[in-house]
Scaffold this active site. Structure first.
Site, mmCIF file in Angstrom:
data_model
loop_
_atom_site.group_PDB
_atom_site.id
_atom_site.type_symbol
_atom_site.label_atom_id
_atom_site.label_comp_id
_atom_site.label_asym_id
_atom_site.label_seq_id
_atom_site.Cartn_x
_atom_site.Cartn_y
_atom_site.Cartn_z
ATOM 1 N N LEU A 294 -22.864 -29.234 33.948
ATOM 2 C CA LEU A 294 -22.358 -28.986 32.590
ATOM 3 C C LEU A 294 -21.933 -30.306 31.971
ATOM 4 C CD1 LEU A 294 -21.199 -26.918 30.383
ATOM 5 C CD2 LEU A 294 -19.059 -27.073 31.633
ATOM 6 N N HIS B 120 0.332 -26.954 22.533
ATOM 7 C CA HIS B 120 -0.720 -27.909 22.903
ATOM 8 C C HIS B 120 -0.898 -27.960 24.422
ATOM 9 C CE1 HIS B 120 -1.331 -29.059 18.847
ATOM 10 N NE2 HIS B 120 -0.207 -29.728 18.702
ATOM 11 N N ASP C 130 -8.401 -23.971 17.923
ATOM 12 C CA ASP C 130 -7.358 -23.986 16.891
ATOM 13 C C ASP C 130 -6.293 -22.926 17.160
ATOM 14 O OD1 ASP C 130 -6.115 -24.867 14.613
ATOM 15 O OD2 ASP C 130 -7.500 -23.900 13.219
#
Ligand code: IPE
Ligand code: IPE
Ligand code: MG
Length: 252
Positions: A142, A48, A31
Site C-alpha cells: 500500500l 487531533h 475532517d
C-alpha cells in the site's frame, strides 16, 4: 487482501463486498477533529490526537481490503491560518506519528510518501518524515500519500512551472494530459477512484483538484475520529454500487 477480514465485515454489516471492484486509490479529507473534541467539552487538540488513531486504523483497513493507494489530507496550505498553538500540536502529532508508527507501517508493508511542499514544513518534522519515507521506501502493498502543506492549485502550478522549465517548446506543445500528470506530485500513481470526506462538509477544500476529475464522492456526517474500519468498509461498498461511466453510455 485479507478475505477472512472482508468476510467478517460483510457478515457483520450485512453488506456484500465485491473483491474484483476494490478502488485502487482512495483519497480522504479527514475532517471534523475539532468538532469531535468540542462535542465532548475538550480541547481541539484532543480531537487531533484521536484523529491520528483513526488514520492508523484506516491505513490497516485499506491494506486488508486490497486498496493499493491511500492519499490523506493531513494539513492544507490554508491550515497555516489556524492559531499557532494548534499548528504546533498538529506538527508534534505528525513527527510523533512518523516516529511511533514506523514499525507498524513497515510490518504492514506500507510505503509512505509525502505530497505537498515538504520544504515548508518545520525541520523536526522533515527529519522524522525523511526517516519514515526512507525506511518504508521498498514496501509494496500500500502506498500511503500524506498530503502535508498540500494545495491542489499549488500542485498544478508547480507542475506547470516544471513542465515549462524541462520541456523544449515543441515538446510542451505536444504535451498530453498523461504527460502533464507526470509533473504532479502523484506522478506514476493512478487517479483516486473514491474520495471520502467526513464531518458533513461538502467541498474539496483545494484537495487533488486535477486528480479527482472522475472520482466517486462519498460524504459522511461521521467525524474523522469516529471513522473506523467498519465505516471504511461501508464507504467502499457504496462505491461498488456506483456506475462509473466516464462520459460514455453504459447499458444496464
Ligand atoms: C481536520 O479536522 C484536521 C485538520 C484540518 C488538520 P479539523 O481540525 O478541521 O476539525 P473541524 O473541521 O474544525 O471540526
Ligand atoms: C481540509 O479541512 C484540510 C484537511 C483535512 C487537512 P479544513 O477543515 O481545513 O477545510 P475547511 O476549512 O473546512 O474548508
Ligand atoms: Mg475542518
Amino acid at each position: 487482501m485479507d478475505l477472512a477480514y472482508i468476510n467478517d465485515f460483510s457478515v457483520r454489516l450485512g453488506l456484500p463486498f465485491d473483491s474484483d471492484r476494490v478502488p485502487q486509490h482512495v483519497a480522504i479529507v479527514m475532517d471534523g477533529n475539532g468538532r469531535w473534541a468540542k462535542q465532548r467539552g475538550q480541547e481541539r487538540n484532543v480531537g487531533h490526537r484521536r484523529g491520528v488513531e483513526a488514520l492508523e486504523n484506516v491505513v490497516i483497513g485499506c491494506r486488508k481490503l486490497g486498496v493499493r493507494y491511500l492519499t490523506v489530507y493531513a494539513f492544507s496550505t490554508e491550515n497555516w491560518s489556524r492559531p499557532k498553538a494548534e499548528i504546533s500540536t498538529l506538527m508534534s502529532l505528525l513527527s510523533e506519528f512518523a516516529d511511533k508508527k514506523l514499525a507498524r507501517l513497515k510490518a504492514n508493508q506500507v510505503r509512505v510518501q509525502v505530497i505537498g511542499d515538504f520544504a515548508g514544513l518545520p525541520m523536526l518534522q522533515r527529519l522524522a518524515l525523511r526517516r519514515l519515507l526512507d525506511e518504508t521506501a521498498n514496501e509494496q502493498e500500500l502506498v500511503l500519500n500524506l498530503a502535508l502543506n498540500y494545495g491542489g492549485r499549488a500542485d498544478i502550478l508547480q507542475a506547470v512551472k516544471q513542465a515549462a522549465l524541462q520541456l523544449a517548446p515543441d515538446k510542451l506543445q505536444a504535451m498530453t494530459e498523461a504527460d502533464f500528470a507526470g509533473f504532479l506530485q502523484t506522478a506514476g500513481q493512478p487517479d483516486p477512484d473514491l474520495l471520502i470526506r467526513t464531518s458533513g462538509e461538502l467541498r474539496l477544500s483545494n484537495f487533488l483538484l486535477w486528480q479527482l476529475a472522475y472520482a466517486e464522492f462519498y460524504f459522511t456526517d461521521t467525524l474523522w475520529p469516529d471513522f473506523d474500519e467498519a465505516e471504511l468498509f461501508r464507504a467502499i461498498c457504496a462505491y461498488q454500487k456506483r456506475s462509473r461511466r466516464f462520459g460514455a453510455v453504459v447499458e444496464v
